[in-house]
Design a protein around this motif. Structure first.
Motif, PDB file in Angstrom:
ATOM      1  N   ILE A   4       9.105   9.476  -3.953  1.00 41.37           N
ATOM      2  CA  ILE A   4       9.294   7.868  -4.068  1.00 41.37           C
ATOM      3  C   ILE A   4      11.317   7.243  -2.714  1.00 41.37           C
ATOM      4  N   GLY A   5      11.261   7.603  -1.723  1.00 41.79           N
ATOM      5  CA  GLY A   5      12.280   7.745  -1.445  1.00 41.79           C
ATOM      6  C   GLY A   5      11.467   6.341  -0.633  1.00 41.79           C
ATOM      7  N   MET A   6       9.958   7.013  -0.678  1.00 43.90           N
ATOM      8  CA  MET A   6       8.996   5.281   0.041  1.00 43.90           C
ATOM      9  C   MET A   6       8.948   4.378  -0.718  1.00 43.90           C
ATOM     10  N   GLN A  17       0.742  -1.170  -0.550  1.00 42.38           N
ATOM     11  CA  GLN A  17      -0.142  -0.272   0.229  1.00 42.38           C
ATOM     12  C   GLN A  17       0.955   1.352  -0.397  1.00 42.38           C
ATOM     13  N   MET A  18       1.895   0.909   0.808  1.00 43.02           N
ATOM     14  CA  MET A  18       2.766   2.396   0.627  1.00 43.02           C
ATOM     15  C   MET A  18       3.927   2.696  -0.513  1.00 43.02           C
ATOM     16  N   VAL A  19       3.755   1.545  -1.564  1.00 45.43           N
ATOM     17  CA  VAL A  19       4.316   1.751  -2.673  1.00 45.43           C
ATOM     18  C   VAL A  19       3.028   2.444  -3.764  1.00 45.43           C
ATOM     19  N   ALA A  20       2.077   2.373  -3.327  1.00 44.86           N
ATOM     20  CA  ALA A  20       0.889   2.506  -4.519  1.00 44.86           C
ATOM     21  C   ALA A  20       0.801   3.688  -3.835  1.00 44.86           C
ATOM     22  N   SER A  21       1.345   4.070  -2.832  1.00 46.67           N
ATOM     23  CA  SER A  21       0.159   5.609  -2.298  1.00 46.67           C
ATOM     24  C   SER A  21       2.047   6.619  -2.446  1.00 46.67           C
ATOM     25  N   GLU A  22       2.676   5.977  -3.400  1.00 46.44           N
ATOM     26  CA  GLU A  22       3.566   6.931  -4.047  1.00 46.44           C
ATOM     27  C   GLU A  22       2.863   8.053  -4.919  1.00 46.44           C
ATOM     28  N   PRO A  23       2.536   8.644  -5.900  1.00 49.80           N
ATOM     29  CA  PRO A  23       1.642   9.790  -6.463  1.00 49.80           C
ATOM     30  C   PRO A  23       1.196  10.361  -5.170  1.00 49.80           C
ATOM     31  N   VAL A  24       0.655   9.885  -4.001  1.00 46.50           N
ATOM     32  CA  VAL A  24      -0.364  10.876  -3.520  1.00 46.50           C
ATOM     33  C   VAL A  24       0.872  11.690  -2.399  1.00 46.50           C
ATOM     34  N   LEU A  25       2.065  10.733  -2.590  1.00 49.15           N
ATOM     35  CA  LEU A  25       2.910  11.522  -1.057  1.00 49.15           C
ATOM     36  C   LEU A  25       3.581  12.140  -2.365  1.00 49.15           C
ATOM     37  N   PRO A  48      -0.332  19.788   4.695  1.00 50.40           N
ATOM     38  CA  PRO A  48       0.024  18.096   5.365  1.00 50.40           C
ATOM     39  C   PRO A  48       1.919  18.516   5.339  1.00 50.40           C
ATOM     40  N   ASP A  49       2.747  17.778   6.557  1.00 48.70           N
ATOM     41  CA  ASP A  49       3.522  17.139   5.918  1.00 48.70           C
ATOM     42  C   ASP A  49       3.291  15.896   5.658  1.00 48.70           C
ATOM     43  N   PRO A  50       3.903  15.666   4.570  1.00 50.68           N
ATOM     44  CA  PRO A  50       4.090  14.644   3.323  1.00 50.68           C
ATOM     45  C   PRO A  50       4.720  13.380   4.179  1.00 50.68           C
TER      46      PRO A  50
END
Length: 211
Positions: free
Chosen positions: A38-40, A16-24, A187-189
């Motif tokens: 990208i880092g996450m 799920q964190m990989v899939a969240s890249e665009p949002v972050l 918000p802070d990323p």
């Protein structure tokens, strides 16, 4: 939650964190360097690969979380890699030998992880960093006992409240510091990432979704 289920949960979190890249990335492009997502993604992809390897069978929960932290630190680079890697490694060391992940061990993990991040990064609550979400989660976790699934929703909700609070803060660290009052309203990323990790843990623990 034993180590086998905890490994499945963290595999789900990683996916799920990989899939969240665009949002972050979108959040970080607004007030940061634009590379947080990208880092996450890079770090959690490496965690995904680690946990997908059937030959990797950690002896206990603390060893699982320690290895995740080491993997993130080795692959992410930058401030996020150091901070989130430290969170997992410091937290894992505090629950050394833990065979069950419950509300008490999670609280110990988060509290020690927070202390490690303090020592590593030097930021404090109110500086508009991931610490603002983490502090909120730690405070909520301190009074919680027993089953992880029963307690995680409130802990994750507290972290999300911490994210919301960062919108009203002026950044004092990183690139966002140069924006001054222009960082208000966003918000802070890093705080978003912290809340996402707990949110995805909650989804797995309460809904038994699959990795």
């Amino acid at each position: 939650m034993d180590v086998v289920i905890a490994k499945e949960m963290m595999a789900y979190v990683a996916k799920q964190m990989v899939a969240s890249e665009p949002v972050l990335t979108k959040f970080d492009q607004t007030i940061g360097d634009g590379d947080h997502g990208i880092g996450m993604e890079r770090g959690f992809k490496a965690v995904q690969e680690l946990l997908a390897d059937e030959s990797y069978q950690p002896a206990d929960v603390s060893k699982l979380l320690l290895k995740i932290g080491s993997t993130m630190m080795a692959t992410m680079g930058g401030a996020s890699g150091a901070i989130f890697g430290t969170l997992f490694r410091s937290g894992a060391k505090a629950i050394k030998g833990a065979t069950e992940l419950n509300a008490e061990t999670l609280s110990e993990f988060l509290s020690a992880g927070l202390q490690g991040v303090y020592e590593r990064g030097g930021a404090k609550p109110g500086d508009k960093t991931m610490i603002d979400a983490l502090v909120a989660a730690v405070k909520e976790s301190e009074s919680r006992k027993g089953d992880l699934a029963e307690n995680l929703p409130a802990i994750a909700a507290a972290a999300q409240q911490g994210v919301e609070a960062t919108k009203d803060m002026i950044a004092t660290t990183g690139k966002a510091k140069t924006l001054g009052e222009r960082s208000l309203g966003h918000p802070d990323p890093g705080a978003v990432s912290m809340a996402f990790i707990l949110q995805f843990m909650t989804e797995f623990a309460t809904e038994q979704v699959t990795a």
